[in-house]
Motif scaffolding. Structure first.
Motif, mmCIF file in Angstrom:
data_model
loop_
_atom_site.group_PDB
_atom_site.id
_atom_site.type_symbol
_atom_site.label_atom_id
_atom_site.label_comp_id
_atom_site.label_asym_id
_atom_site.label_seq_id
_atom_site.Cartn_x
_atom_site.Cartn_y
_atom_site.Cartn_z
ATOM 1 N N TRP A 10 0.854 -1.202 0.000
ATOM 2 C CA TRP A 10 0.000 0.000 0.000
ATOM 3 C C TRP A 10 0.881 1.240 0.000
ATOM 4 O O TRP A 10 1.479 1.573 1.010
ATOM 5 C CB TRP A 10 -0.906 -0.005 1.225
ATOM 6 N N TYR A 77 1.110 -1.713 4.772
ATOM 7 C CA TYR A 77 0.626 -0.339 4.735
ATOM 8 C C TYR A 77 1.753 0.604 5.157
ATOM 9 O O TYR A 77 2.088 0.710 6.337
ATOM 10 C CB TYR A 77 -0.572 -0.226 5.683
ATOM 11 N N PHE A 82 -1.163 7.727 8.769
ATOM 12 C CA PHE A 82 -2.116 6.646 8.991
ATOM 13 C C PHE A 82 -3.529 7.174 8.790
ATOM 14 O O PHE A 82 -3.925 8.163 9.413
ATOM 15 C CB PHE A 82 -1.955 6.123 10.416
ATOM 16 N N GLU A 86 -9.397 4.452 5.930
ATOM 17 C CA GLU A 86 -8.827 3.567 4.916
ATOM 18 C C GLU A 86 -8.441 2.223 5.528
ATOM 19 O O GLU A 86 -8.772 1.151 4.991
ATOM 20 C CB GLU A 86 -7.603 4.250 4.307
ATOM 21 N N VAL A 87 -7.749 2.265 6.657
ATOM 22 C CA VAL A 87 -7.317 1.034 7.304
ATOM 23 C C VAL A 87 -8.518 0.253 7.820
ATOM 24 O O VAL A 87 -8.558 -0.986 7.723
ATOM 25 C CB VAL A 87 -6.327 1.344 8.438
ATOM 26 N N SER A 88 -9.525 0.943 8.334
ATOM 27 C CA SER A 88 -10.727 0.257 8.821
ATOM 28 C C SER A 88 -11.416 -0.499 7.693
ATOM 29 O O SER A 88 -11.909 -1.624 7.886
ATOM 30 C CB SER A 88 -11.689 1.263 9.448
ATOM 31 N N ILE A 90 -9.994 -1.827 5.090
ATOM 32 C CA ILE A 90 -9.183 -3.012 4.796
ATOM 33 C C ILE A 90 -9.442 -4.106 5.831
ATOM 34 O O ILE A 90 -9.673 -5.276 5.496
ATOM 35 C CB ILE A 90 -7.690 -2.641 4.769
ATOM 36 N N VAL A 97 -3.393 -6.298 8.475
ATOM 37 C CA VAL A 97 -2.590 -5.124 8.136
ATOM 38 C C VAL A 97 -1.327 -5.104 8.990
ATOM 39 O O VAL A 97 -1.394 -5.282 10.215
ATOM 40 C CB VAL A 97 -3.380 -3.815 8.374
ATOM 41 N N THR A 99 1.915 -2.309 9.457
ATOM 42 C CA THR A 99 2.127 -0.920 9.065
ATOM 43 C C THR A 99 3.330 -0.295 9.754
ATOM 44 O O THR A 99 3.630 -0.597 10.911
ATOM 45 C CB THR A 99 0.873 -0.071 9.349
ATOM 46 N N ILE A 117 -10.813 1.259 14.862
ATOM 47 C CA ILE A 117 -9.867 0.284 14.318
ATOM 48 C C ILE A 117 -10.112 -1.094 14.927
ATOM 49 O O ILE A 117 -10.163 -2.113 14.220
ATOM 50 C CB ILE A 117 -8.425 0.729 14.589
ATOM 51 N N ILE A 128 -4.198 -6.172 13.155
ATOM 52 C CA ILE A 128 -3.363 -5.062 12.722
ATOM 53 C C ILE A 128 -2.168 -4.947 13.664
ATOM 54 O O ILE A 128 -2.321 -5.003 14.888
ATOM 55 C CB ILE A 128 -4.137 -3.731 12.655
#
Length: 360
Positions: A10, A77, A82, A86-88, A90, A97, A99, A117, A128
Motif C-alpha cells: 500500500w 501499509y 495513517f 482507509e485502514v478500517s 481493509i 494489516v 504498518t 480500528i 493489525i
C-alpha cells in the motif's frame, strides 16, 4: 508446505522500496497487488515505482475494491500518515494489516479512532500490527533484555542519532527545526509530531506485562552554534538544531520505563548534545543489563552515498513489519503488538532467483 501468503503493498514511497524487495525475496510471501494514491503511478509496474531492476508484473492501482477482491492475506501499509477510515475498510474486509505508518497500539489516535480500528478488525476477524525501528523493534529488544534478570526496576531504550542526512524529509517538518530557542508552543508541537512514541511505551509495557498508570513526556532543545546549510532545511545559528525527548511510563508515581530520543542536526550545539549513532538498552535490575545495537552498512564505507545511508534507515523501518507478516496473519483478531507474536526474525537466506536488484 502451506501456500505463500498473499500480500498487497500500500503506496510506493521510500519505505516501500525496501518492503517490496523483501516480499519478493521471501518464499512464504507472494506479492499480488499494489495501491498507489497518485494518478501518475496508476498502471505502472511496482518494480519500476520502487526503483527495482525487475518487472514484477504487478501494476499499481488506486481501485481499493479491486485490491480487496484479490483476497490478500495481508496489506503492507507504508504511507507516511495513517488513515483510520482507509485502514478500517481493509480490516473490515477481512484483510490483516502490518504498518510502519505511525501506528503501534492506536493510543495516540484517541479512543474513538482506536475503538473504530479495533471494531473493524474484530468484524473482519483480522489483525493489525504496527512497528518500525523506533518506536517498535527497539521496545522488543528492551523487553528481551530483561529476560535474564531476577529483578527489574527500570528499562530505558535510547536512540541517539545525527539526523542531518534526513533534514529534507517531510517527517521532519513537525519538529520545528530552526525555530527560536524558547519559542512558545514549540515543546507542544514536538509532542504532537512524535506522539506515536507514547504507543512505544505502551508496547514495551505490554510486552513486559506491566500496567501503566500514566505516560509522560519531557522535551529539551539545543541551538546551532553556526549557520547550518542543510539541503532543504537551512538552520540559522542560535535556533533549534537539537532535540532531546523522554517518554516515560509511570507506575505508582515512579518512572519505570523510558524511551529516550536524542536527534541533532549538528555536533556543535549549545548546550552540548552528544550522540552515539545507535541504540542502547539499559536495564536497572539484578543483574544490570546494557545492550547496544550498532547498525553498519554491508558495503565498503568509502563507497557509501547519502542515498545509501538513507536506504539503511528505510530498511530498518520496513523490515520489522515485513518479517512480522506470518505471525500477524496467524494472530488473534484486533490490535496486536510484539506481546502477541512469536519471535519476529528474518529468514536466513533469500529465495534463489527471486531477489531483485537495483538502487536503494
Amino acid at each position: 508446505m502451506r501456500r505463500p501468503l498473499r500480500v498487497v503493498q500500500w503506496t510506493t514511497g521510500n519505505v516501500a522500496r525496501k518492503t517490496v524487495r523483501a516480499v519478493l525475496a521471501r518464499r512464504d510471501l507472494d506479492l499480488v497487488g499494489c495501491y498507489a494514491w497518485s494518478a501518475d503511478k496508476v498502471g505502472r509496474d511496482v518494480g519500476e515505482l520502487c526503483r527495482l531492476d525487475v518487472e514484477t508484473g504487478i501494476l499499481a492501482t488506486d481501485d481499493v475494491a479491486a485490491l480487496l477482491a484479490l483476497r490478500p492475506d495481508c496489506v503492507l501499509y507504508t504511507p507516511l500518515r495513517f488513515d483510520v477510515d482507509e485502514v478500517s475498510r481493509i480490516l473490515r474486509a477481512g484483510v490483516n494489516v502490518v504498518t510502519s505508518a505511525e501506528f503501534l497500539t492506536g493510543r495516540t489516535l484517541g479512543e474513538d479512532a482506536r475503538a473504530t480500528i479495533r471494531a473493524a478488525a474484530e468484524a473482519g476477524a483480522a489483525s493489525i500490527f504496527g512497528s518500525g525501528m523506533n518506536p517498535g523493534f527497539a521496545q522488543l529488544l528492551g523487553a528481551v533484555a530483561t529476560g535474564v534478570c531476577e529483578e527489574v526496576r527500570h528499562v530505558r531504550a535510547v536512540e541517539s542519532v545525527d539526523v542531518s542526512l534526513f533534514a529534507s524529509d517531510s517527517n521532519q517538518d513537525g519538529l520545528g527545526w530552526g525555530r527560536p530557542m524558547g519559542d512558545p508552543g514549540h515543546a507542544d508541537a514536538v509532542r504532537a509530531a512524535v506522539a506515536v512514541f507514547e504507543d512505544g511505551v505502551e508496547v514495551l509495557a505490554d510486552t513486559m506485562g506491566i500496567e501503566l498508570d500514566d505516560v509522560g513526556c519531557h522535551v529539551g532543545f539545543a541551538a546551532a552554534v553556526h549557520d547550518l546549510d542543510l539541503p532543504g532545511r537551512p538552520i540559522a545559528a542560535g535556533t533549534v538544531a537539537g532535540l532531546d525527548l523522554r517518554y516515560v511510563g509511570i507506575v505508582d508515581g515512579v518512572e519505570v520505563l523510558e524511551l529516550h530520543q536524542r536527534w541533532v542536526m549538528s555536533r556543535e550545539l549549545e548546550p552540548p548534545m552528544p550522540v552515539e549513532h545507535g541504540y542502547r538498552i539499559e536495564v536497572d535490575g539484578s543483574p544490570r543489563i546494557t545492550l547496544t545495537l550498532g547498525i553498519m552498512p554491508d558495503q565498503p564505507l568509502e563507497t557509501l552515498t547519502v542515498e545509501d545511508l538513507h536506504g539503511i534507515g528505510m530498511t530498518i523501518t520496513g523490515m520489522p513489519v515485513v518479517h512480522a507478516i506470518p505471525g500477524v496473519v496467524a494472530a488473534r483478531p484486533g490490535i496486536v503488538t510484539y506481546a502477541d507474536l512469536p519471535v519476529v526474525a528474518s529468514p536466513l537466506t533469500s529465495a534463489p532467483g527471486r531477489r531483485p536488484t537495483g538502487s536503494a
